[in-house]
Design a protein around this motif. Structure first.
Motif, PDB file in Angstrom:
ATOM      1  N   ALA A  59       0.952  -1.162  -0.018  1.00  0.00           N
ATOM      2  CA  ALA A  59      -0.113  -0.160   0.203  1.00  0.00           C
ATOM      3  C   ALA A  59       0.970   1.071   0.026  1.00  0.00           C
ATOM      4  N   MET A  60       2.261   1.328   0.764  1.00  0.00           N
ATOM      5  CA  MET A  60       2.748   2.350   0.774  1.00  0.00           C
ATOM      6  C   MET A  60       3.515   2.691  -0.759  1.00  0.00           C
ATOM      7  N   ARG A  61       3.769   1.813  -1.548  1.00  0.00           N
ATOM      8  CA  ARG A  61       3.984   1.977  -2.818  1.00  0.00           C
ATOM      9  C   ARG A  61       3.131   3.060  -3.440  1.00  0.00           C
ATOM     10  N   VAL A  62       2.052   3.020  -3.218  1.00  0.00           N
ATOM     11  CA  VAL A  62       0.947   3.779  -3.580  1.00  0.00           C
ATOM     12  C   VAL A  62       1.038   5.161  -3.167  1.00  0.00           C
ATOM     13  N   GLN A  63       0.843   5.242  -1.870  1.00  0.00           N
ATOM     14  CA  GLN A  63       0.824   6.558  -0.992  1.00  0.00           C
ATOM     15  C   GLN A  63       1.761   6.267   0.249  1.00  0.00           C
ATOM     16  N   PRO A  64       3.043   6.477   0.026  1.00  0.00           N
ATOM     17  CA  PRO A  64       4.138   6.406   1.105  1.00  0.00           C
ATOM     18  C   PRO A  64       3.947   7.279   2.268  1.00  0.00           C
ATOM     19  N   GLU A  65       3.284   8.415   1.950  1.00  0.00           N
ATOM     20  CA  GLU A  65       3.301   9.394   3.251  1.00  0.00           C
ATOM     21  C   GLU A  65       1.614   9.397   3.796  1.00  0.00           C
ATOM     22  N   HIS A  66       0.867   8.366   3.352  1.00  0.00           N
ATOM     23  CA  HIS A  66      -0.520   8.328   3.864  1.00  0.00           C
ATOM     24  C   HIS A  66      -0.473   8.202   5.489  1.00  0.00           C
ATOM     25  N   PRO A  67      -1.159   9.185   6.413  1.00  0.00           N
ATOM     26  CA  PRO A  67      -1.000   8.927   7.944  1.00  0.00           C
ATOM     27  C   PRO A  67      -1.522   7.502   8.173  1.00  0.00           C
ATOM     28  N   PHE A  68      -2.608   7.043   7.644  1.00  0.00           N
ATOM     29  CA  PHE A  68      -3.008   5.545   7.972  1.00  0.00           C
ATOM     30  C   PHE A  68      -1.935   4.744   7.997  1.00  0.00           C
ATOM     31  N   LEU A  69      -1.346   4.864   6.941  1.00  0.00           N
ATOM     32  CA  LEU A  69      -0.320   3.449   6.646  1.00  0.00           C
ATOM     33  C   LEU A  69       0.998   3.843   7.548  1.00  0.00           C
ATOM     34  N   VAL A  70       1.462   5.202   7.581  1.00  0.00           N
ATOM     35  CA  VAL A  70       2.445   5.490   8.670  1.00  0.00           C
ATOM     36  C   VAL A  70       2.299   4.870   9.953  1.00  0.00           C
ATOM     37  N   GLN A  71       0.984   5.228  10.592  1.00  0.00           N
ATOM     38  CA  GLN A  71       0.523   4.918  11.920  1.00  0.00           C
ATOM     39  C   GLN A  71       0.284   3.241  11.869  1.00  0.00           C
TER      40      GLN A  71
END
Length: 195
Positions: A59-71
């Motif tokens: 998922a982070m390949r698509v949106q590396p800075e997305h807050p949900f993914l970072v959390q």
């Protein structure tokens, strides 16, 4: 025009991928929250952690800075490295039934993870055996508790039926002590009820 259409198609594919991987991570957390903490052994935690981590990386390949993914990255690391997660306290009948359903979903997650090349075949099979054993253990507790309740309510046919199911669970777990205790209790009830 064709380039714009290609870009739009690629963008939609990326968004679908992001949604699919994020949903898979949420499903893992749902399974974790509904399982009794005692059933979340370290090997099961490691497998769930791996599934979530690989899905998260995709998922982070698509949106590396997305807050949900970072959390999620931090939360997964904490889950793997500690004993957090799982349902704490006394396991009620409703919680036990919910946990049995969660273990069934865990088996589905394992199959999906194998098809998605997240787990190797031997990893999936090893974890599957552990989940099946955890489910049999939970079923054994469920059937024994249900038999006791039915016996207290003088519903002997139901109590006997639950004890027969408990006997099968104890046999599949190869729990000799539980098997012997249940068999003796079942024999006493069947004799008293004239079965």
């Amino acid at each position: 025009m064709a380039a714009r259409l290609l870009l739009r198609t690629w963008g939609l594919r990326q968004l679908r991928s992001l949604a699919r991987e994020s949903e898979a991570v949420r499903r893992c957390w749902s399974v974790i929250e509904r399982m009794p903490a005692g059933l979340l052994s370290q090997p099961l935690r490691m497998t769930l952690g791996k599934i979530m981590y690989v899905r998260l990386k995709r998922a982070m390949r698509v949106q590396p800075e997305h807050p949900f993914l970072v959390q999620q990255q931090l939360q997964i690391a904490r889950f793997i490295g500690s004993s957090m997660g799982g349902r704490r306290g006394e396991i009620t009948r409703a919680a036990r039934e919910d946990a049995l359903q969660a273990l069934g979903e865990f088996l589905e997650l394992l199959d999906e993870s194998r098809r998605a090349d997240i787990l190797r075949e031997e990893e999936m099979l090893r974890c599957r055996e552990r989940v099946i054993a955890a489910r049999a253990s939970l079923q054994l507790d469920h059937f024994r508790q249900a038999a006791i309740q039915a016996e207290c309510l003088r519903q002997m046919p139901q109590a006997i039926s639950y004890l027969r199911d408990a006997l099968k669970s104890a046999e599949s777990l190869q729990d000799r002590r539980a098997y012997r205790e249940i068999r003796e209790h079942l024999h006493d009830l069947e004799t008293a009820a004239g079965f």
